[in-house]
Motif scaffolding. Structure first.
Motif, PDB file in Angstrom:
ATOM      1  N   LEU A  54       0.838  -1.188   0.000  1.00  0.00           N
ATOM      2  CA  LEU A  54       0.000   0.000   0.000  1.00  0.00           C
ATOM      3  C   LEU A  54       0.881   1.249   0.000  1.00  0.00           C
ATOM      4  N   PRO A  55       0.368   2.379  -0.465  1.00  0.00           N
ATOM      5  CA  PRO A  55       1.144   3.620  -0.380  1.00  0.00           C
ATOM      6  C   PRO A  55       1.464   3.963   1.073  1.00  0.00           C
TER       7      PRO A  55
ATOM      8  N   TYR B  91      -1.534  -2.732  -5.250  1.00  0.00           N
ATOM      9  CA  TYR B  91      -1.575  -2.464  -3.807  1.00  0.00           C
ATOM     10  C   TYR B  91      -2.077  -3.688  -3.022  1.00  0.00           C
ATOM     11  N   GLY B  92      -2.163  -4.851  -3.665  1.00  0.00           N
ATOM     12  CA  GLY B  92      -2.726  -6.017  -3.004  1.00  0.00           C
ATOM     13  C   GLY B  92      -4.241  -5.933  -2.897  1.00  0.00           C
TER      14      GLY B  92
ATOM     15  N   PRO C 293       0.921   5.656  -7.287  1.00  0.00           N
ATOM     16  CA  PRO C 293       1.985   6.265  -6.464  1.00  0.00           C
ATOM     17  C   PRO C 293       2.190   5.489  -5.174  1.00  0.00           C
ATOM     18  N   SER C 294       3.396   5.569  -4.653  1.00  0.00           N
ATOM     19  CA  SER C 294       3.767   4.734  -3.511  1.00  0.00           C
ATOM     20  C   SER C 294       3.704   5.458  -2.178  1.00  0.00           C
ATOM     21  N   GLU C 295       3.272   6.740  -2.171  1.00  0.00           N
ATOM     22  CA  GLU C 295       3.293   7.490  -0.916  1.00  0.00           C
ATOM     23  C   GLU C 295       2.161   8.510  -0.867  1.00  0.00           C
TER      24      GLU C 295
ATOM     25  N   SER D 200      -4.477   6.225   4.745  1.00  0.00           N
ATOM     26  CA  SER D 200      -5.497   5.943   5.741  1.00  0.00           C
ATOM     27  C   SER D 200      -6.245   4.659   5.407  1.00  0.00           C
ATOM     28  N   SER D 201      -6.733   3.982   6.433  1.00  0.00           N
ATOM     29  CA  SER D 201      -7.532   2.775   6.222  1.00  0.00           C
ATOM     30  C   SER D 201      -8.841   3.108   5.495  1.00  0.00           C
TER      31      SER D 201
END
Length: 502
Positions: A261-262, A342-343, A463-465, A266-267
């Protein structure tokens, strides 16, 4: 090339694709077609369709019919749905209204249950003397807006073509009933496997039957102005298609995406993808294996090509009947889809993969074989076809006619696009501008912002973040927050939002 790889979108070689158009036998038109001034409307609704097609620069996906349509019109490279969920997305499109105006943000509420008077696309065209026809999955609740349709075909009910699969499903359902399981558990048992390969003709599946229904209607109504809406559910789960579409692809060509996940997300931004987990053979928790991931990716691609072939059948008949030059054709996807990025799987988020959708409009006398990078929203479709067909747009509509872009594809149409998604008592409003996606999650009772997201999409859809809490992005986040709040206020000229943002 994997369908989930980051792809730098390449400009199509339109001359090559145009050869396909010529080869479709336009010279064999039926002379009994409508007068040239009549503008029919034909709209394809395709469920869960990612903007990963040949015409979108993804050569690994076989979509010749949709690619040909793109060569005949304008391809919108950055179109966004209002909500990544079937029912509210389709209702927003059909009314030209944002979800906060329709009052529908869930999967279970038909439009006419909460609003009996709202102007809709089929009601508008019926009032203008058109035959309005619905085939397949148009509204999520298929008999929604029933009085607006002149012709409404029964929806085919079979879901699997393989007799062994049907037998296995029946056995699971009977077992669930005997064990006194809940209604939801019995319903899940009926879903069967998430993929199916069957050596059958197209009409063994729903999509093939829907295409046949639409073709029969075209033949019947060719001498009358019509607004025809055709909904193909594939590539919605289950990923089932005739074997010949599976054989267009090799399993090993599909690359398993990264599952991380990035950072800092947030969940509220993500989902547990329960839609897929309900299918037989999918674990109820945890990630999928690489093998299952590749099988699902393969099945999704096959289902895309299957629906593409049905689009081609309908368009070929439109050409044969001599109606193409008098018909506005629209193809769109109701929302995007995640294939393991992101799974995660399915839709149900404000992420780029879920909100960006394919949109193509081919209208007589307008853009031909062009693409636009302008930001647009799906609420813009209704006013566009109304404007092109009759020159009149209902005052109630939130969207804007895309006719200026069909005349000049380089126009800057919108500064940003807005999407939203409800998660429990929190509503997430998301703004996508030229480079960034900014999202605020707002608690309905307190109107308090409980989480924010900021992603840089300059080079990637994944994006990763999450940059929202980074000090160096504070000014940017503040500006985007102000824009998002202003957009929400503009969108609520008729009703007050339950959640108002900042």
């Amino acid at each position: 090339m994997s369908i989930v790889s980051s792809v730098s979108l390449r400009v199509m070689t339109l001359a090559a694709i145009a050869l396909i158009v010529v080869s479709r036998g336009l010279a064999q038109s039926d002379n009994r077609s409508q007068p040239a001034q009549t503008k029919n409307v034909l709209i394809f609704y395709i469920d869960d369709l990612r903007p990963e097609l040949g015409c979108y620069g993804v050569d690994s996906i076989r979509s010749p019919s949709i690619d040909t349509l793109a060569a005949q019109g304008l391809l919108f490279n950055r179109a966004y749905c209002q909500q990544a969920l079937c029912a509210p997305s389709r209702i927003s499109m059909m009314t030209g209204l944002y979800p906060d105006h329709t009052g529908i943000c869930d999967l279970f509420t038909p439009l006419r249950k909460v609003n009996e008077t709202a102007m809709t696309l089929p009601r508008y065209f019926k009032q203008h003397g058109y035959i309005t026809a619905s085939f397949g999955k148009v509204y999520h609740h298929r008999r929604d807006d029933a009085t607006s349709w002149s012709e409404f075909a029964d929806y085919p009910t079979d879901k699997y073509a393989n007799p062994q699969a049907l037998h296995a499903i029946a056995k699971r359902v009977e077992d669930a009933k005997q064990r006194n399981l809940s209604v939801d558990e019995v319903r899940n048992a009926a879903k069967g496997p998430a993929t199916e390969i069957a050596e059958v003709d197209d009409e063994a599946y729903i999509e093939g039957k829907v295409a046949a229904q639409a073709i029969a209607s075209l033949r019947k109504n060719r001498d009358n102005p019509f607004c025809m809406c055709i909904g193909f559910a594939k590539p919605h789960l289950p990923f089932a298609a005739p074997k010949r579409f599976w054989e267009l692809y090799k399993r090993e060509q599909f690359t398993v995406p990264k599952r991380e996940l990035p950072d800092g997300t947030s969940s509220l931004a993500i989902t547990s993808w329960g839609e897929l987990r309900a299918y037989h053979g999918i674990p109820m928790e945890g990630p999928l294996s690489d093998e299952v991931t590749q099988e699902l990716m393969h099945g999704y691609a096959a289902a895309v090509s299957f629906s593409d072939a049905q689009v081609g059948k309908v368009l070929a008949e439109l050409d044969r009947l001599g109606l193409r030059e008098n018909t506005i054709v629209v193809l769109w996807g109701d929302h995007g889809y995640k294939l393991g990025e992101y799974g995660l799987w399915c839709k149900h988020t404000n992420l780029e993969l879920d909100t960006r959708v394919p949109l193509i409009i081919s209208a007589p006398g307008y853009a031909h074989g062009q693409r636009t990078e302008s930001l647009v929203e799906i609420v813009d479709v209704f006013p566009t076809v109304a404007s092109l067909a009759t020159g009149d747009v209902p005052d109630s509509i939130d969207g804007k006619s895309l006719e200026p872009l069909l005349q000049d594809s380089k126009l800057n149409f919108r500064p940003f696009a807005i999407s939203q998604y409800q998660r429990g008592s929190n509503m997430g409003y998301s703004l996508r501008n030229d480079r960034y996606r900014y999202t605020e999650w707002i608690q309905a009772g307190s109107q308090r912002i409980v989480a924010t997201e900021l992603y840089d999409h300059q080079d990637t859809d994944t994006p990763s973040e999450n940059l929202a809490d980074k000090l160096e992005y504070a000014d940017l986040a503040s500006r985007l927050s102000e824009q998002l709040g202003s957009a929400q206020r503009i969108q609520t000229t008729n009703v007050k939002l339950k959640t108002t943002g900042k």
